[in-house]
Design a protein around this motif. Structure first.
Motif, mmCIF file in Angstrom:
data_model
loop_
_atom_site.group_PDB
_atom_site.id
_atom_site.type_symbol
_atom_site.label_atom_id
_atom_site.label_comp_id
_atom_site.label_asym_id
_atom_site.label_seq_id
_atom_site.Cartn_x
_atom_site.Cartn_y
_atom_site.Cartn_z
ATOM 1 N N SER A 135 -1.477 7.106 -29.292
ATOM 2 C CA SER A 135 -0.591 6.471 -30.273
ATOM 3 C C SER A 135 -0.575 7.265 -31.577
ATOM 4 N N VAL A 136 0.625 7.578 -32.042
ATOM 5 C CA VAL A 136 0.769 8.300 -33.302
ATOM 6 C C VAL A 136 0.539 7.318 -34.448
ATOM 7 N N ASP A 137 -0.194 7.759 -35.448
ATOM 8 C CA ASP A 137 -0.498 6.907 -36.599
ATOM 9 C C ASP A 137 0.777 6.282 -37.148
ATOM 10 N N LEU A 138 0.703 4.974 -37.415
ATOM 11 C CA LEU A 138 1.853 4.237 -37.930
ATOM 12 C C LEU A 138 2.422 4.873 -39.193
ATOM 13 N N MET B 278 14.898 11.429 -41.468
ATOM 14 C CA MET B 278 13.754 10.574 -41.168
ATOM 15 C C MET B 278 14.116 9.092 -41.080
ATOM 16 N N ASP B 279 15.361 8.749 -41.385
ATOM 17 C CA ASP B 279 15.786 7.355 -41.226
ATOM 18 C C ASP B 279 15.647 6.900 -39.780
ATOM 19 N N ALA B 280 15.753 7.843 -38.856
ATOM 20 C CA ALA B 280 15.653 7.503 -37.432
ATOM 21 C C ALA B 280 14.241 7.090 -37.034
ATOM 22 N N TYR B 281 13.272 7.354 -37.898
ATOM 23 C CA TYR B 281 11.870 7.083 -37.550
ATOM 24 C C TYR B 281 11.222 6.063 -38.493
ATOM 25 N N THR B 282 11.971 5.565 -39.455
ATOM 26 C CA THR B 282 11.413 4.609 -40.413
ATOM 27 C C THR B 282 12.194 3.309 -40.356
ATOM 28 N N ARG C 73 7.834 4.012 -30.812
ATOM 29 C CA ARG C 73 8.528 3.042 -31.663
ATOM 30 C C ARG C 73 9.484 2.191 -30.831
ATOM 31 N N GLU C 74 10.192 2.805 -29.912
ATOM 32 C CA GLU C 74 11.078 2.047 -29.032
ATOM 33 C C GLU C 74 10.279 1.085 -28.159
ATOM 34 N N ALA C 75 9.121 1.515 -27.698
ATOM 35 C CA ALA C 75 8.257 0.628 -26.911
ATOM 36 C C ALA C 75 7.804 -0.560 -27.751
ATOM 37 N N ARG C 76 7.545 -0.322 -29.030
ATOM 38 C CA ARG C 76 7.188 -1.403 -29.949
ATOM 39 C C ARG C 76 8.297 -2.436 -30.038
ATOM 40 N N PHE C 77 9.512 -1.944 -30.143
ATOM 41 C CA PHE C 77 10.648 -2.851 -30.247
ATOM 42 C C PHE C 77 10.821 -3.674 -28.961
ATOM 43 N N ARG C 78 10.555 -3.036 -27.822
ATOM 44 C CA ARG C 78 10.657 -3.776 -26.554
ATOM 45 C C ARG C 78 9.579 -4.875 -26.496
ATOM 46 N N LEU C 79 8.374 -4.531 -26.933
ATOM 47 C CA LEU C 79 7.305 -5.544 -26.971
ATOM 48 C C LEU C 79 7.684 -6.659 -27.937
ATOM 49 N N ALA D 271 -4.058 -7.726 -32.593
ATOM 50 C CA ALA D 271 -2.608 -7.819 -32.757
ATOM 51 C C ALA D 271 -2.035 -6.507 -33.281
ATOM 52 N N PHE D 272 -2.724 -5.910 -34.240
ATOM 53 C CA PHE D 272 -2.264 -4.626 -34.781
ATOM 54 C C PHE D 272 -2.273 -3.559 -33.690
ATOM 55 N N ARG D 273 -3.367 -3.486 -32.933
ATOM 56 C CA ARG D 273 -3.469 -2.450 -31.902
ATOM 57 C C ARG D 273 -2.398 -2.619 -30.830
ATOM 58 N N LYS D 274 -2.173 -3.852 -30.394
ATOM 59 C CA LYS D 274 -1.172 -4.075 -29.347
ATOM 60 C C LYS D 274 0.217 -3.627 -29.794
ATOM 61 N N LEU D 275 0.502 -3.818 -31.058
ATOM 62 C CA LEU D 275 1.830 -3.488 -31.558
ATOM 63 C C LEU D 275 1.952 -2.034 -31.979
#
Length: 327
Positions: free
Chosen positions: A207-210, A53-57, A316-322, A196-200
């Motif tokens: 969207s999967v729950d954070l 799970m390190d890959a997702y946290t 998550r990768e899309a989040r990092f790009r944003l 701001a929370f929703r955009k990120l």
């Protein structure tokens, strides 16, 4: 109050139990039963531990960075309504792991997963996780006037929570009328803070729950604590601690409270207890066994939730790009 006694060598039965635990693979690993274990490391350093799970946290460094990005998105939103807003500065932990990360060394993200395990820290600081430097003060939130407050929160100051319209995702927010107008335009549902929370973290309806990944990590940890191999190694650790003068302590998470160290986690008594604790962990291979069992339960959950985790990983990768475009 328990007096620490000189620790005696472990009884052969304890060492034998630890050896058997280190070599066992569990009863088959069938669904619903205890999973088979892979290789069990002997007294591994926590910095070397890795789990599926390190890959997702996120690491602490990533969480701090994403917090800054979220604040930047809030500032952009507030600027649309004519307000200059700078959020509170990110709180940087004073822990040794954070310092090591800042110096370029890998972050020891599982440092306290199974209780205190580092002999150097135990000898120098006992159970004081801040290494004697204290927790960093939480910066005060910026003071907002009534108009800015309404834009930030989509509500008037003093209004009861839950009264204003909101949206679960930014996609849905486009169709929700907040009912609040500022600078000639509608305030987003939930205000700039929620936008701001929703955009990120929740741009689309899918969207999967954070907290989904965190929930799986917690579930694996809880399952592992009921595993017979973990129960056995905890019993061996407890026996070792009793021989060291700390009887009646069932798990490493209970030492500070049970030994009466809460008021002085870094004092001489705490250092003595911490050294015994870490030595007993090493003696029965607690970290090695617990890590192997926890990894096995995480692997099972990753397989059970493969489709959702794949979607979560892409988002998550899309989040990092944003985040990279905002920073």
């Amino acid at each position: 109050m328990r007096a620490a006694r000189r620790r005696r060598p472990a009884a052969p039965a304890v060492l034998l139990a630890a050896a058997l635990l280190a070599g066992c693979s569990g009863p088959g690993g069938a669904a619903g039963g205890e999973p088979a274990l892979g290789r069990v490391e002997v007294a591994p350093a926590t910095a070397s531990l890795s789990f599926p799970m390190d890959a997702y946290t996120d690491t602490e460094a990533v969480r701090i960075r994403m917090g800054r990005v979220q604040q930047a998105l809030v500032s952009r939103c507030m600027a649309r309504y004519g307000f200059t807003y700078e959020g509170p500065a990110a709180v940087v932990p004073a822990s040794d792991s954070a310092s090591a990360s800042a110096e370029g060394a890998p972050e020891d993200r599982h440092r306290y997963l199974f209780g205190l395990a580092g002999p150097d820290h135990a000898a120098a600081h006992g159970y004081d996780k801040s290494a004697g430097r204290g927790a960093p003060p939480k910066p005060p939130a910026p003071q907002l006037g009534d108009s800015a407050y309404a834009v930030m929160n989509d509500a008037q100051r003093g209004a009861r929570d839950g009264q204003a319209p909101d949206a679960a995702s930014e996609e849905e927010a486009a169709h929700v009328d907040s009912g609040v107008t500022a600078a000639g335009r509608k305030v987003p549902p939930g205000g700039c803070g929620r936008e701001a929370f929703r955009k990120l973290y929740a741009p689309g309806k899918d969207s999967v729950d954070l907290l989904f990944a965190f929930g799986l990590v917690s579930e694996a940890h809880e399952r592992s604590e009921r595993d017979s191999r973990v129960v056995a190694v905890l019993a061996a650790w407890s026996t070792c601690m009793e021989k060291s003068g700390y009887g009646g302590i069932r798990t490493p998470y209970d030492v500070v409270e049970e030994a009466g160290l809460a008021d002085d986690k870094g004092g001489p008594r705490a250092v003595t207890a911490a050294r015994a604790d870490v030595a007993c962990k090493s003696e029965v291979n607690l970290v090695g066994v617990r890590a192997a069992v926890e990894k096995a339960y995480q692997e099972r959950l990753v397989e059970e939730h493969a489709e959702t985790l794949a979607l979560y990983g892409r988002q998550r990768e899309a989040r990092f790009r944003l985040a990279a475009s905002v920073a």
